[in-house]
Design a protein around this motif. Sequence first.
Motif, PDB file in Angstrom:
ATOM      1  N   ALA A  55       0.854  -1.191   0.000  1.00 19.38           N
ATOM      2  CA  ALA A  55       0.000   0.000   0.000  1.00 19.38           C
ATOM      3  C   ALA A  55       0.889   1.238   0.000  1.00 19.38           C
ATOM      4  O   ALA A  55       1.844   1.336   0.779  1.00 19.38           O
ATOM      5  CB  ALA A  55      -0.922   0.001   1.216  1.00 19.38           C
ATOM      6  N   GLU A  56       0.597   2.177  -0.883  1.00 18.55           N
ATOM      7  CA  GLU A  56       1.359   3.415  -0.996  1.00 18.55           C
ATOM      8  C   GLU A  56       0.405   4.597  -0.803  1.00 18.55           C
ATOM      9  O   GLU A  56      -0.676   4.640  -1.392  1.00 18.55           O
ATOM     10  CB  GLU A  56       2.047   3.517  -2.360  1.00 18.55           C
ATOM     11  N   TYR A  57       0.835   5.552   0.006  1.00 18.74           N
ATOM     12  CA  TYR A  57       0.023   6.743   0.262  1.00 18.74           C
ATOM     13  C   TYR A  57       0.944   7.841   0.782  1.00 18.74           C
ATOM     14  O   TYR A  57       2.090   7.590   1.165  1.00 18.74           O
ATOM     15  CB  TYR A  57      -1.101   6.452   1.266  1.00 18.74           C
TER      16      TYR A  57
ATOM     17  N   ASN B 204      -6.341   8.574  -1.089  1.00 18.12           N
ATOM     18  CA  ASN B 204      -5.463   8.066  -2.161  1.00 18.12           C
ATOM     19  C   ASN B 204      -4.519   7.005  -1.616  1.00 18.12           C
ATOM     20  O   ASN B 204      -3.308   7.183  -1.614  1.00 18.12           O
ATOM     21  CB  ASN B 204      -4.685   9.223  -2.787  1.00 18.12           C
ATOM     22  N   VAL B 205      -5.084   5.909  -1.122  1.00 20.85           N
ATOM     23  CA  VAL B 205      -4.290   4.747  -0.714  1.00 20.85           C
ATOM     24  C   VAL B 205      -4.316   3.758  -1.873  1.00 20.85           C
ATOM     25  O   VAL B 205      -5.380   3.224  -2.224  1.00 20.85           O
ATOM     26  CB  VAL B 205      -4.846   4.119   0.573  1.00 20.85           C
ATOM     27  N   THR B 206      -3.143   3.517  -2.472  1.00 26.22           N
ATOM     28  CA  THR B 206      -3.043   2.693  -3.681  1.00 26.22           C
ATOM     29  C   THR B 206      -2.461   1.331  -3.333  1.00 26.22           C
ATOM     30  O   THR B 206      -1.394   1.245  -2.699  1.00 26.22           O
ATOM     31  CB  THR B 206      -2.156   3.380  -4.742  1.00 26.22           C
ATOM     32  N   LEU B 207      -3.159   0.276  -3.762  1.00 25.74           N
ATOM     33  CA  LEU B 207      -2.703  -1.102  -3.568  1.00 25.74           C
ATOM     34  C   LEU B 207      -2.093  -1.600  -4.874  1.00 25.74           C
ATOM     35  O   LEU B 207      -2.690  -1.470  -5.950  1.00 25.74           O
ATOM     36  CB  LEU B 207      -3.856  -2.004  -3.137  1.00 25.74           C
ATOM     37  N   THR B 208      -0.916  -2.206  -4.772  1.00 23.16           N
ATOM     38  CA  THR B 208      -0.171  -2.695  -5.948  1.00 23.16           C
ATOM     39  C   THR B 208       0.377  -4.068  -5.649  1.00 23.16           C
ATOM     40  O   THR B 208       0.927  -4.312  -4.563  1.00 23.16           O
ATOM     41  CB  THR B 208       0.982  -1.742  -6.306  1.00 23.16           C
TER      42      THR B 208
END
Length: 283
Positions: free
Chosen positions: A194-196, A244-248
């Motif tokens: 998770a990137e934020y 805007n928490v992005t899961l990759t």
Amino acid sequence: MAGGGSSVEQPRPLPCSSLIGGAGPRAARLPCPRGPARPVGVSPEAGARALAHVGGPERRRGRGGARSRNARGAGGAGRREPVRGRSGSPGCVRSRALGETGAMNTVLSRANSLFAFSLSVMAALTFGCFITTAFKDRSVPVRLHVSRIMLKNVEDFTGPRERSDLGFITFDITADLENIFDWNVKQLFLYLSAEYSTKNNALNQVVLWDKIVLRGDNPKLLLKDMKTKYFFFDDGNGLKGNRNVTLTLSWNVVPNAGILPLVTGSGHVSVPFPDTYEITKSY
């Protein structure tokens, strides 16, 4: 001089050794000149006898090859022995190294050569295995779906005992990893991150879940209602109301030979977190 006549005393014949540097073993080994190297007045018979006396026996002994006395050890290694012909006369000297015969053909030398050759072949095969897959694209499409999010504010016992945001995520993963595997891939290490961004940090990265896919396992991922494997902690209150928490989904390719490339899937999903704590939000 005798009587009234005069006679000239003829010079005595010089031996061959005197002509070539003196007498002795060294001079006797040198060949005498074949021409008439005798003073005037010496008869041919006297000159021939002198040459035969000085050079003959010692030259024959030098040509015959006496037994060498240079023994290399107590066992007689390196001893030279004369080889006689059919007539019994001494011939050429042949060296026979006792104890050294077949030294290059021992088991140890053969094993050393075989081991060095095997290492060379293995190094060539390893480099060929690496270079044939070094430029392959190992990215595949990934579909991520988040079904549930819950946010709590709890005391973080791993830090300075302050209250921090803790998130819980339930997600689905769909991906086909079959095209990644080839003869140089041993396994894949998958991980969901998770990137934020927050006010304190421009970029935050947290690993939430991971999985190892071995060669021979099912490469198709159809995971439903998966929960986070590790705690989703923030070092403050940065998750509350974050939009805007992005899961990759990414993976490390573990090869048989070569580098470990880090590949990121072509699909990602961004989810907003709730504005209040202990509230489950469904989508």
